[in-house]
Design a protein around this motif. Sequence first.
Motif, short mmCIF file in Angstrom:
data_model
loop_
_atom_site.label_atom_id
_atom_site.label_comp_id
_atom_site.label_asym_id
_atom_site.label_seq_id
_atom_site.Cartn_x
_atom_site.Cartn_y
_atom_site.Cartn_z
N GLU A 96 21.35 9.55 8.54
CA GLU A 96 22.63 10.07 8.80
C GLU A 96 22.87 11.09 7.81
O GLU A 96 23.77 12.21 8.06
CB GLU A 96 23.82 8.87 8.15
CG GLU A 96 24.06 7.78 9.01
CD GLU A 96 25.04 6.67 8.45
OE1 GLU A 96 25.83 7.03 7.60
OE2 GLU A 96 24.98 5.79 8.98
N TYR A 97 22.05 11.40 6.61
CA TYR A 97 22.31 12.55 5.87
C TYR A 97 21.14 13.66 5.64
O TYR A 97 21.30 14.35 4.73
CB TYR A 97 22.41 11.92 4.20
CG TYR A 97 23.66 11.30 4.07
CD1 TYR A 97 24.87 12.03 4.37
CD2 TYR A 97 24.09 9.99 3.81
CE1 TYR A 97 26.13 11.26 3.96
CE2 TYR A 97 24.93 9.33 3.59
CZ TYR A 97 26.25 10.20 3.82
OH TYR A 97 27.39 9.35 3.73
N CYS A 98 20.24 13.52 6.65
CA CYS A 98 19.38 14.41 6.76
C CYS A 98 19.65 15.53 7.96
O CYS A 98 20.39 15.23 8.86
CB CYS A 98 18.08 13.83 7.29
SG CYS A 98 17.17 13.04 6.02
N VAL A 99 19.02 16.74 7.97
CA VAL A 99 19.18 17.70 8.83
C VAL A 99 18.77 16.94 10.37
O VAL A 99 17.98 16.30 10.59
CB VAL A 99 18.67 18.99 8.43
CG1 VAL A 99 19.26 19.42 7.21
CG2 VAL A 99 17.35 18.74 8.38
N PRO A 100 19.43 17.81 11.16
CA PRO A 100 18.70 17.20 12.66
C PRO A 100 17.43 17.61 12.72
O PRO A 100 16.64 18.56 12.20
CB PRO A 100 19.50 18.04 13.68
CG PRO A 100 20.70 18.41 12.96
CD PRO A 100 20.56 18.46 11.62
N GLY A 101 16.67 16.81 13.44
CA GLY A 101 15.23 16.75 13.61
C GLY A 101 14.34 15.93 12.50
O GLY A 101 13.23 15.94 12.65
N HIS A 102 14.92 15.47 11.35
CA HIS A 102 14.19 14.73 10.68
C HIS A 102 13.63 13.49 11.34
O HIS A 102 14.36 12.75 11.95
CB HIS A 102 15.01 14.49 9.48
CG HIS A 102 14.42 13.30 8.36
ND1 HIS A 102 13.18 13.84 7.58
CD2 HIS A 102 14.37 12.12 8.16
CE1 HIS A 102 12.86 13.05 6.77
NE2 HIS A 102 13.47 11.69 7.06
N LYS A 103 12.37 13.05 11.24
CA LYS A 103 11.64 12.15 12.04
C LYS A 103 11.71 10.75 11.21
O LYS A 103 11.47 10.71 9.90
CB LYS A 103 10.14 12.37 12.26
CG LYS A 103 10.13 13.57 13.09
CD LYS A 103 8.70 13.94 13.37
CE LYS A 103 8.49 15.42 14.37
NZ LYS A 103 7.04 15.59 14.34
N PRO A 104 12.08 9.67 12.03
CA PRO A 104 12.09 8.47 11.20
C PRO A 104 10.98 8.16 10.47
O PRO A 104 10.98 7.49 9.26
CB PRO A 104 12.58 7.44 12.44
CG PRO A 104 12.95 8.40 13.52
CD PRO A 104 12.52 9.69 13.43
N ASN A 105 9.70 8.55 10.99
CA ASN A 105 8.54 8.06 10.22
C ASN A 105 8.24 8.83 8.91
O ASN A 105 7.50 8.64 8.38
CB ASN A 105 7.02 8.19 10.99
CG ASN A 105 6.99 9.61 11.56
OD1 ASN A 105 7.98 10.53 11.63
ND2 ASN A 105 5.77 9.78 11.91
#
Length: 139
Positions: A96-105
């Motif tokens: 929720e608090y990362c910029v778009p495109g941050h990968k879950p892994n």
Amino acid sequence: MPITVTAPEGVLTEAGKREILPRLSAALIEASGATGNSFFTGIVGGTVHILPIDRIYAGGANRPVVMVELKLPNIGLATDEARGTFITAATRIVAEYCVPGHKPNNTWINILNAPDGGWGIGGRQYSGEALVAAAKAAA
């Protein structure tokens, strides 16, 4: 119960830098079944570390990993289910608090336990039994 968030510059949003720790703290308190317990709530805290992007590595390569490290007495999140609940919630909060495109892994959650008697607050050593007693007294 310290929570340390380490993230590379530019990965957490501005709101994330401010709000990730309170949200992770609430998730820990809830996963521990301690919502409303003033003693337990009072010993949950932490720090957010933002490092230059070239200082974060995974697999020996520079990679934008956000790391959440939780340090607990050995009675904290004592069941696999409780640990899983926190890991799921923490991963969702980071997303929720990362910029778009941050990968879950690229979100890592690590839970470390101190041995019995290896926990201290205000210069006082606590055993697991003493922590439970203090939490029960505050309930």
